[in-house]
Design a protein around this motif. Structure first.
Motif, short mmCIF file in Angstrom:
data_model
loop_
_atom_site.label_atom_id
_atom_site.label_comp_id
_atom_site.label_asym_id
_atom_site.label_seq_id
_atom_site.Cartn_x
_atom_site.Cartn_y
_atom_site.Cartn_z
N LEU A 100 0.83 -1.20 0.00
CA LEU A 100 0.00 0.00 0.00
C LEU A 100 0.87 1.25 0.00
N VAL A 101 1.92 1.25 0.82
CA VAL A 101 2.82 2.41 0.89
C VAL A 101 3.52 2.62 -0.46
N ALA A 102 3.97 1.52 -1.08
CA ALA A 102 4.65 1.63 -2.37
C ALA A 102 3.72 2.21 -3.44
N ALA A 103 2.49 1.70 -3.50
CA ALA A 103 1.53 2.20 -4.49
C ALA A 103 1.19 3.67 -4.22
N SER A 104 1.03 4.03 -2.95
CA SER A 104 0.70 5.41 -2.61
C SER A 104 1.86 6.35 -2.92
N ALA A 105 3.09 5.88 -2.72
CA ALA A 105 4.26 6.70 -3.04
C ALA A 105 4.33 6.98 -4.53
N LEU A 106 4.01 5.99 -5.35
CA LEU A 106 4.00 6.22 -6.79
C LEU A 106 2.86 7.17 -7.18
N GLY A 107 1.75 7.08 -6.46
CA GLY A 107 0.67 8.04 -6.69
C GLY A 107 1.12 9.46 -6.39
N MET A 108 1.90 9.62 -5.32
CA MET A 108 2.44 10.94 -4.99
C MET A 108 3.42 11.42 -6.05
N SER A 109 4.20 10.49 -6.62
CA SER A 109 5.14 10.90 -7.67
C SER A 109 4.39 11.42 -8.90
N LEU A 110 3.24 10.82 -9.19
CA LEU A 110 2.41 11.30 -10.29
C LEU A 110 1.87 12.70 -9.98
N ALA A 111 1.48 12.92 -8.74
CA ALA A 111 0.95 14.24 -8.35
C ALA A 111 1.99 15.34 -8.53
N ALA A 112 3.28 14.98 -8.34
CA ALA A 112 4.36 15.98 -8.42
C ALA A 112 4.98 16.07 -9.81
N LEU A 113 4.47 15.32 -10.76
CA LEU A 113 5.13 15.22 -12.06
C LEU A 113 5.20 16.56 -12.79
N LEU A 114 4.06 17.25 -12.91
CA LEU A 114 4.05 18.52 -13.64
C LEU A 114 4.86 19.58 -12.92
N SER A 115 4.84 19.58 -11.60
CA SER A 115 5.65 20.53 -10.85
C SER A 115 7.13 20.29 -11.10
N SER A 116 7.52 19.03 -11.25
CA SER A 116 8.93 18.69 -11.44
C SER A 116 9.47 19.14 -12.78
N VAL A 117 8.61 19.18 -13.80
CA VAL A 117 9.09 19.51 -15.15
C VAL A 117 8.66 20.90 -15.59
N PHE A 118 7.97 21.64 -14.75
CA PHE A 118 7.46 22.95 -15.15
C PHE A 118 8.60 23.87 -15.61
N CYS A 178 -11.53 6.63 -5.82
CA CYS A 178 -11.04 8.00 -6.02
C CYS A 178 -9.64 8.00 -6.61
N GLY A 179 -8.80 7.05 -6.19
CA GLY A 179 -7.44 6.96 -6.74
C GLY A 179 -7.45 6.63 -8.22
N ILE A 180 -8.36 5.77 -8.64
CA ILE A 180 -8.47 5.45 -10.07
C ILE A 180 -8.83 6.68 -10.88
N VAL A 181 -9.77 7.46 -10.36
CA VAL A 181 -10.14 8.71 -11.05
C VAL A 181 -8.94 9.65 -11.15
N VAL A 182 -8.17 9.76 -10.07
CA VAL A 182 -7.01 10.63 -10.06
C VAL A 182 -5.99 10.21 -11.12
N VAL A 183 -5.68 8.93 -11.20
CA VAL A 183 -4.68 8.44 -12.15
C VAL A 183 -5.14 8.67 -13.59
N LEU A 184 -6.38 8.30 -13.90
CA LEU A 184 -6.87 8.44 -15.27
C LEU A 184 -6.96 9.91 -15.69
N THR A 185 -7.43 10.75 -14.78
CA THR A 185 -7.55 12.17 -15.10
C THR A 185 -6.18 12.81 -15.27
N SER A 186 -5.23 12.45 -14.41
CA SER A 186 -3.88 12.99 -14.53
C SER A 186 -3.23 12.58 -15.84
N CYS A 187 -3.40 11.32 -16.21
CA CYS A 187 -2.83 10.81 -17.46
C CYS A 187 -3.37 11.59 -18.65
N ALA A 188 -4.68 11.78 -18.68
CA ALA A 188 -5.30 12.50 -19.79
C ALA A 188 -4.84 13.95 -19.84
#
Length: 418
Positions: A19-37, A85-95
């Protein structure tokens, strides 16, 4: 931490590390645009002729949406659970990220960020809620490892984005980032992030074993009447607003000071590594010592970034030192605040309370870069922005001092510690 607590923490990690590993990768997705801005800022400016403030208006949309949607999103997480909710977050972020590679006007740019704002309203509450609820004795380290996922993006994404900018173009860079991050994360969320029913079942199992129930603490009405919530809110806001304003623009900040673009991106990558190490070490310390004092110390050490850039402009070694100091301690501040939310206010309404704290990141990621780049457009320099970090970090430390020492009673009320 007692030996019994240590054993319980080990048991928690043995059961729930996926669970922690999956959540950490979710956090990395959340920070992706900030990292490359900062990497994408100049190519967008060159192609479309937009000002830096206009480009920064995209993240500002996420900020505005977060103000209105973060608290309802926290309620939805508490109501329906983290997996849907996590599924919605991943799909929306990807799009959203992929669509940025197809923009042709400022309106398209705004629309892509608006789509990302839907996901941003849930992040990072959706990834921290199950971790903060399931983990009890090892909560500090679990939160630290989860949030350290942002360091994965900071360490890897700028280099990947720069490769595509130089070889395939910035449009291909957005598409590649969407595929590399979003596609692998979705099956991990499906496999390891619990449904609401399973989460409640684990709470019942814990109660049956005479372990403290996972969901205790203040009700929403009690929480919103508590000064603790507002002290944590403004401590997070001050630190994030000033820090993100500079960090999201760190590539142009460093290149404007005289460093090469390659050196600037390499230095930013080191911040990601320092962030991961700092968050994990901070999490271990938070499980053993006073989280409030650790947060205060981290806020003060973070002053190394603005001081290094102000006193030694254009010096690669000084810039590296400042960036590492901020990377190693910036995340610790947020870890401490997340821990204090659950420890002082309880986990009964954690999604709702932490969504209030996550609003500060929405504000910071939107308004911070917009103001910073508006200052640059007016003055041709980021110097005033760098100066703003000094009162920002110092003010965050003072607010944590004002929080005072205390512990959460089983009912969720905070009582003085002996």
């Amino acid at each position: 931490m007692t030996s019994k607590d240590a054993g319980s923490a080990t048991t928690e990690w043995r059961r729930h590390w996926p669970l922690v590993a999956a959540s950490a990768l979710g956090m990395s997705l959340a920070a992706l645009l900030s990292s490359v801005f900062g990497v994408m800022l100049e190519p967008l400016q060159q192609e479309f002729g937009w000002t830096r403030a206009q480009i920064s208006s995209g993240p500002a949309i996420v900020s505005v949406m977060g103000l209105f949607l973060a608290t309802p999103a926290g309620y939805l997480i508490d109501r329906f659970g983290t997996r849907p909710c996590g599924i919605v977050v991943v799909l929306t972020s990807c799009a959203a990220i992929a669509s940025m590679g197809a923009i042709g006007s400022l309106w398209h740019w705004w629309a892509a960020w608006a789509l990302f704002g839907i996901a941003g309203a849930f992040t990072s509450t959706v990834w921290l809620a199950p971790v903060s609820t399931i983990f009890q004795n090892g909560r500090g380290l679990a939160i630290a490892v989860t949030v350290s996922g942002t360091g994965i993006s900071t360490a890897l994404a700028p280099g990947i984005a720069e490769y595509f900018v130089q070889n395939q173009g910035w449009r291909s860079g957005f598409l590649a980032l969407a595929a590399l991050w979003c596609v692998p994360i979705l099956p991990l969320i499906l496999a390891f992030v619990p449904r609401r029913a399973r989460l409640e079942a684990r709470d019942s199992e814990q109660a049956a074993r005479n372990v403290a129930p996972a969901l205790t603490g203040l009700t929403p009405r009690q929480g919103f009447a508590s000064p603790t919530l507002y002290l944590l809110f403004f401590a997070s806001l001050l630190s994030a607003m000033t820090g993100v304003a500079l960090v999201l623009n760190l590539v142009p900040v460093l290149t404007d000071s005289g460093l090469s673009r390659a050196n600037a991106i390499a230095i930013i990558g080191s911040m990601g590594v320092a962030s991961i190490i700092g968050r994990i070490c901070g999490g271990i310390l938070i499980d053993r010592f006073d989280a409030r004092r650790i947060g205060i110390a981290a806020a003060l050490v973070s002053l190394g970034l603005p001081l290094a850039l102000l006193l030694f402009p254009g010096n690669p070694s000084a810039a590296l030192f400042g960036v590492i100091a901020f990377g190693a301690t910036g995340g610790v501040k947020m870890n401490a605040i997340v821990y204090l939310v659950s420890a002082r206010l309880g986990t009964r309404s954690f999604g709702l309370f932490y969504s209030m704290i996550s609003i500060t990141m929405s504000i910071a990621q939107g308004i911070g870069p917009l103001l910073a780049n508006h200052v640059y457009d007016l003055t041709g320099s980021y110097r005033l922005v760098i100066w703003s970090l000094v009162p920002g970090f110092a003010g965050a430390a003072l607010l944590l001092v004002a929080l005072g020492s205390g512990r959460a009673a089983p009912s969720g009320d905070v009582v003085p510690s002996n």
